[in-house]
Design a protein around this motif. Structure first.
Motif, short mmCIF file in Angstrom:
data_model
loop_
_atom_site.label_atom_id
_atom_site.label_comp_id
_atom_site.label_asym_id
_atom_site.label_seq_id
_atom_site.Cartn_x
_atom_site.Cartn_y
_atom_site.Cartn_z
N GLN A 196 50.71 -11.98 14.25
CA GLN A 196 51.73 -12.93 14.71
C GLN A 196 52.52 -12.32 15.88
OE1 GLN A 196 51.99 -16.11 13.60
NE2 GLN A 196 53.44 -16.38 15.28
N THR A 203 50.18 -18.50 16.79
CA THR A 203 49.83 -18.32 15.38
C THR A 203 48.59 -17.43 15.22
OG1 THR A 203 49.17 -19.54 13.38
CG2 THR A 203 48.48 -20.49 15.46
N THR A 204 48.37 -17.02 13.97
CA THR A 204 47.14 -16.28 13.65
C THR A 204 46.16 -17.19 12.90
OG1 THR A 204 48.09 -15.58 11.56
CG2 THR A 204 48.35 -14.06 13.39
N ASP A 222 53.04 -14.06 19.39
CA ASP A 222 54.41 -14.33 19.89
C ASP A 222 54.63 -13.68 21.25
OD1 ASP A 222 55.08 -15.81 17.70
OD2 ASP A 222 56.04 -14.15 16.62
#
Ligand SMILES: C/C=C/C(=O)SCCNC(=O)CCNC(=O)[C@H](O)C(C)(C)COP(=O)(O)OP(=O)(O)OC[C@H]1O[C@@H](n2cnc3c(N)ncnc32)[C@H](O)[C@@H]1OP(=O)(O)O
Length: 733
Positions: free
Chosen positions: A360, A398-399, A364
């Protein structure tokens, strides 16, 4: 075709409306010039007409300038004595604009003229501003999207319809120089602040009408026609004015290295024109403008940087029978520098983006690239905090691969490792819709090979961005062997959405752009190994109009990347690998840890902050400077031919499918000498017979890499040029 119409109201205000049928924006043609000339004559001769308003019938714009399609063929259209034909044509334009300016006034008393106002609903460029500048007052609508200025220099010409002479006399050489020399465009508010136009209002027609009905004789006399006129900032024969001209000349030469004929001609027109009365200055401007129109560089620049660039942007190479493929939801795999940049430009185009990375934190960080970019925009008042939030709301970092559901395009920008890429392709294809197109942003790995990991190779394509994504205008689209038309259309429609210029090429080692730039870098490094003075290599490159010398370029892209590419190429080519001399230098630098700008050490030295200081003097320790240095032209030709012959080979092999893409892609992708119009235009400029002869000479002296391609040899024998041989559409196939 009627391009200008005139109506006169009960108060005697004649309104001339410019509205070219079938065009979204007005452009000036020979016919248009004749029509506005005739209407001005009628209005000036009609006693019932008290004043004139010239405006446009197009919402949001006045004009984009003279039709550049027309300018590109002006020389060919100018008859047996083109210089005379062009000069006469330009002088006709001057006469028309001067007639508007003098508006029928008595030349002695400067009384009795008719006020002429110009109303700009929006964008006004080139002659679309030069025409207004000849009117007595310019009113613009409040329209922050409008662009006002004289961008001619960007396409290899200069404002030759009196704009050069009028602007310098209106605002002085110093204030005029960003508009003339850099083609700076501004919105109406800034145009008024700079003194380009007079008023900005919500109702410019009403304001113009009011002004026309109340104007006095003195309001019609331009400063340069008034007694005692002095040029703002001083003419060249005053010390202050002289310094401005010397400074401008030095700046232009520094920036252009003297290879852009239009910049030199512009400066000459400004300097010589500033020494003489206005009407003589117009003649001088016409003479220099003619010289630029006669120069093949202007035709080549207009062709590549406007006509063909625009044609590619508008779908010239798009498969015709595929429905609109605009992207609604984009998945970006990998939030590194490229993935982050792709997310930014896509969100800017209003596309919803899912940005995926393994952690994450990494995802980000990728999204924060957009945030930082917007913050810089806010600081420079280019955007607002609200718009920043809007932009960020379009990006989901997002992952979770599940977030890719509903995506209609995926762009993979993960590590340049075939295994990693194959794994990602399969994982992602398991969650995305059946009809989603999958693109790889690889810059080095063949698309056909990568597509082997895909269950839907016809939906697999290369979309190769250049770094930094938000700045670089070119996107290279690569068709693998199995890539279908819908994937090509999708990639092209997406590139159009993000307002970049596409080229479509077939799959091959390094595609097109990198394939041509690598020989340029290698030729520079090879010369280092031969003992050529590095400064000679770098300066020779600049003097032919390359933005960066080969050594600076490899420092920017990093020397370890160069070494990695060299190892991979060697492994692929085996004994046929031709660049051992280059590797010698590259591997040596890599071992020394001089990896380029990122390590603050490379072919150049850098200070603590990473600012380039000068060529590294340690280079001569291992690669001694040879006593006898080559001719400058030889060095220049080695650098230009290294790139251009590769472009020809790409065309011969069918990697390039259209010569327009070869030229536009070269200028926008790696900055190939823009003054030349691109590598194929450059070969056309020097002529195929001379090019073939030079190939033979360079081959004899420096090696087989300069062997003349069969295509070029055939063109030499037939006396053909690329643009002649491949015809109107310029398609290679
Ligand atoms: C002596 C005097 C010399 C000169 O005046 S030389 C010309 C100087 N002018 C220029 O260099 C400007 C060239 N045009 C542009 O850069 C852009 O265009 C604009 C910034 C004006 C507008 O851009 P955007 O808002 O994105 O609209 P769009 O779709 O590019 O243009 C609208 C239509 O207008 C055509 N157009 C605009 N200017 C010219 C021009 N100078 N010559 C030929 N066509 C022009 C386009 O092609 C297109 O046409 P379609 O609607 O048919 O697609």
């Amino acid at each position: 075709m009627t391009e200008f119409t005139m109506t006169t109201d009960a108060d005697g205000v004649a309104t001339i409306i410019w509205d070219v049928p079938g065009k979204s924006m007005n452009v000036m043609s020979y016919e248009g010039l004749a029509q506005v000339d005739k209407l001005m004559d009628e209005a000036l001769a009609d006693d019932a007409v008290k004043g004139i308003i010239l405006t446009s019938g197009k919402e949001g714009s006045f004009a984009g300038g003279m039709d550049l399609n027309l300018i590109a063929k002006m020389k060919a259209d100018a008859g047996d004595n083109p210089a005379k034909g062009l000069f006469d044509g330009v002088m006709d334009m001057h006469r028309l604009l001067r007639k508007i300016e003098l508006a029928g006034m008595d030349p002695k008393t400067q009384k009795g003229g008719k006020p002429i106002a110009c109303v700009l609903p929006g964008t006004a460029l080139g002659i679309g501003l030069e025409l207004p500048l000849s009117c007595h007052r310019i009113f613009a609508a409040t329209n922050s999207k409008a662009k006002i200025g004289l961008p001619e220099i960007m396409v290899g010409i200069f404002p030759g319809a009196g704009g050069t002479t009028r602007l310098v006399r209106k605002m002085g050489a110093m204030a005029a120089s960003p508009f003339l020399l850099e083609g700076k465009l501004v919105d109406p508010a800034k145009a008024k602040a700079a003194g380009l136009i007079d008023e900005v209002t919500d109702d410019p027609m009403a304001a113009a009408r009011d002004w026309v009905l109340n104007a006095k004789d003195a309001d019609l006399v331009k400063p340069w026609d008034a007694k005692g006129y002095k040029m703002p900032g001083g003419a060249p024969y005053h010390p202050a004015g002289f310094m401005t001209f010397v400074g401008a000349s030095a700046m232009v030469n520094g920036k252009t290295q003297g290879v852009y004929p239009a910049a030199k001609a512009l400066l000459s027109a400004v300097y010589e024109g500033a020494l003489v009365p206005f009407d003589t200055a117009l003649k001088i401007e016409a003479r220099w403008f003619t010289s630029v129109l006669m120069n093949p560089s202007s035709e080549a620049m207009i062709r590549s940087l406007f006509i063909n660039k625009e044609a590619l942007e508008k779908g010239a190479v798009r498969p015709a029978d595929v429905a609109d493929q605009r992207v609604k939801k984009l998945g970006v795999l990998g939030a590194g520098m490229m993935g982050a940049g792709i997310s930014l430009v896509s969100a800017q185009a209003g596309i919803e983006v899912v940005l995926i990375d393994q952690t994450q934190e990494a995802a980000d960080r990728g999204k924060s690239y957009t945030s930082d970019f917007a913050d810089k925009g806010i600081a420079r008042k280019k955007t607002t905090p609200e718009k920043k939030e809007q932009l960020l709301s379009l990006i989901t970092a997002t992952t979770d691969l599940g977030a890719l559901k509903g995506c209609d395009l995926i762009i993979e920008a993960v590590f340049e490792d075939p295994k990693v890429k194959a794994e990602m392709t399969q994982k992602v294809e398991a969650v995305i819709p059946e009809d989603c197109i999958f693109a790889s942003n690889t810059s080095t790995l063949p698309i056909t090979e990568l597509a082997k990991a895909s269950a839907r190779p016809e939906q697999f394509i290369g979309i190769h961005f250049f770094s930094p994504v938000e700045k670089m205008l070119l996107v290279e689209i690569i068709k693998g062997k199995g890539t279908g038309d819908r994937a090509v259309a999708k990639a092209l429609d997406y590139v159009r959405q993000i307002r970049k210029t596409p080229i479509v090429v077939n799959d091959a080692r390094f595609f097109y752009a990198n394939r041509c730039i690598i020989p340029y870098i290698n030729e520079g490094i090879r010369m280092v190994a031969e003992g050529v003075e590095p400064a000679l290599i770098e300066n020779a490159a600049k003097l032919v109009g390359m933005p960066l010398g080969p050594l600076q370029l490899v420092d920017e892209t990093s020397i370890d990347l160069g070494a990695k590419i060299a190892r991979a190429t060697k492994a692929a080519m085996g004994d046929a690998y031709p660049d051992a001399a280059v590797d010698d230098v590259i591997f040596w630098m890599e071992n020394l840890g001089r990896l380029g700008r990122k390590t603050k050490a490379g072919f150049y030295s850098y200070d603590e902050k990473g600012k380039r200081e000068g060529l590294w003097d340690g280079l001569g320790g291992s690669y001694a400077i040879a006593e006898e240095q080559p001719e400058l032209t030889d060095v220049q030709h080695r650098l230009l031919f290294a790139q251009s012959l590769e472009a020809v080979r790409a065309l011969e092999e069918g990697v390039l499918m259209d010569i327009r893409e070869g030229d536009v892609g070269a200028i926008l992708g790696w900055g190939f000498a823009p003054w030349s119009g691109g590598p194929l235009s450059w070969l056309d400029m020097i002529g195929a017979p001379y090019a073939a002869e030079r190939c033979d000479q360079l081959t004899a002296k420096y090696g087989d890499r300069f062997t003349c391609p069969d295509l070029l040899r055939d063109m030499a024998a037939k006396g053909q040029s690329f643009y002649g041989r491949f015809g109107e559409t310029a398609a290679a196939a």
